[in-house]
Design a protein around this motif. Sequence first.
Motif, PDB file in Angstrom:
ATOM      1  N   GLU A   1       0.967   2.720  40.519  1.00  0.00           N
ATOM      2  CA  GLU A   1       2.321   3.227  40.592  1.00  0.00           C
ATOM      3  C   GLU A   1       2.385   4.799  40.965  1.00  0.00           C
ATOM      4  OE1 GLU A   1       6.046   3.817  37.493  1.00  0.00           O
ATOM      5  OE2 GLU A   1       4.311   2.602  37.001  1.00  0.00           O
ATOM      6  N   VAL A   2       1.701   5.537  40.521  1.00  0.00           N
ATOM      7  CA  VAL A   2       1.496   6.910  40.748  1.00  0.00           C
ATOM      8  C   VAL A   2       1.122   7.053  42.108  1.00  0.00           C
ATOM      9  CG1 VAL A   2       0.211   9.118  40.319  1.00  0.00           C
ATOM     10  CG2 VAL A   2       1.033   7.629  38.435  1.00  0.00           C
ATOM     11  N   ARG A   3       0.099   6.431  43.038  1.00  0.00           N
ATOM     12  CA  ARG A   3      -0.182   6.513  44.254  1.00  0.00           C
ATOM     13  C   ARG A   3       1.070   6.227  45.123  1.00  0.00           C
ATOM     14  NH1 ARG A   3      -3.877   9.994  44.009  1.00  0.00           N
ATOM     15  NH2 ARG A   3      -5.770   9.437  43.681  1.00  0.00           N
ATOM     16  N   ARG A   4       1.711   5.125  44.865  1.00  0.00           N
ATOM     17  CA  ARG A   4       3.111   4.647  45.618  1.00  0.00           C
ATOM     18  C   ARG A   4       3.955   5.748  45.365  1.00  0.00           C
ATOM     19  NH1 ARG A   4       7.334   2.545  43.658  1.00  0.00           N
ATOM     20  NH2 ARG A   4       6.281   1.741  41.699  1.00  0.00           N
ATOM     21  N   GLN A   5       4.232   6.513  44.263  1.00  0.00           N
ATOM     22  CA  GLN A   5       5.389   7.458  44.252  1.00  0.00           C
ATOM     23  C   GLN A   5       4.548   8.700  44.915  1.00  0.00           C
ATOM     24  OE1 GLN A   5       8.039   7.215  42.796  1.00  0.00           O
ATOM     25  NE2 GLN A   5       8.031   5.542  41.872  1.00  0.00           N
TER      26      GLN A   5
ATOM     27  N   TYR B   1       6.794  10.009  48.138  1.00  0.00           N
ATOM     28  CA  TYR B   1       7.271  11.658  48.114  1.00  0.00           C
ATOM     29  C   TYR B   1       6.594  12.110  49.520  1.00  0.00           C
ATOM     30  CZ  TYR B   1       7.605  16.600  46.873  1.00  0.00           C
ATOM     31  OH  TYR B   1       7.993  17.891  47.056  1.00  0.00           O
ATOM     32  N   ASP B   2       5.436  12.076  49.848  1.00  0.00           N
ATOM     33  CA  ASP B   2       4.717  12.691  51.062  1.00  0.00           C
ATOM     34  C   ASP B   2       5.571  12.262  52.319  1.00  0.00           C
ATOM     35  OD1 ASP B   2       2.836  13.954  49.322  1.00  0.00           O
ATOM     36  OD2 ASP B   2       1.292  12.374  50.102  1.00  0.00           O
ATOM     37  N   LYS B   3       5.711  10.952  52.262  1.00  0.00           N
ATOM     38  CA  LYS B   3       6.519  10.644  53.382  1.00  0.00           C
ATOM     39  C   LYS B   3       7.945  11.238  53.684  1.00  0.00           C
ATOM     40  CE  LYS B   3       5.474   5.948  54.515  1.00  0.00           C
ATOM     41  NZ  LYS B   3       5.589   4.513  54.222  1.00  0.00           N
ATOM     42  N   SER B   4       8.713  11.320  52.532  1.00  0.00           N
ATOM     43  CA  SER B   4       9.949  11.891  52.557  1.00  0.00           C
ATOM     44  C   SER B   4       9.872  13.251  52.788  1.00  0.00           C
ATOM     45  CB  SER B   4      10.865  11.563  51.195  1.00  0.00           C
ATOM     46  OG  SER B   4      10.264  12.386  50.139  1.00  0.00           O
TER      47      SER B   4
END
Length: 146
Positions: free
Chosen positions: A130-134, A138-141
Amino acid sequence: MGNDEDRAASTGASRVNVLRLSGPCERWDERDADFIREILDMVGDKWSMLVIGALAAGDARYSDLDTAIPAISRRMLTLTLKHLQRSGLVDRTAYAEVPPRVEYSLTGLGASLFSAIEHLAAWSSEHRTEVRRQQDAYDKSATHGA
């Protein structure tokens, strides 16, 4: 100077608490908060945690720790052991043998800290995906927004 600054100056405190926290943090005064920060800095130090983790398996000689903790320099291992000894988390026992033998072990205090760290490690493992997905989202946005 304000009252907080006077109190900090008279007690030798290095900072003035300008923000009052609510909730569970209210129960600690400024000195406790500073000490908690100091302990969290130590817990957040990767070498301290690796040494404590290695010693959780049992007593170890310096060379065993050096081998068990990849990428740590001997200087950093020495400094970390001294810091943990100073804080009462690690004991150093020198045996009067030829050649001399020194072993390091966790104290009861160190073992209790390791127990708390295990809970954090378990939380990290449980929430890794979950943390990696978040982080990825974030990095993408952040990349697209720049």
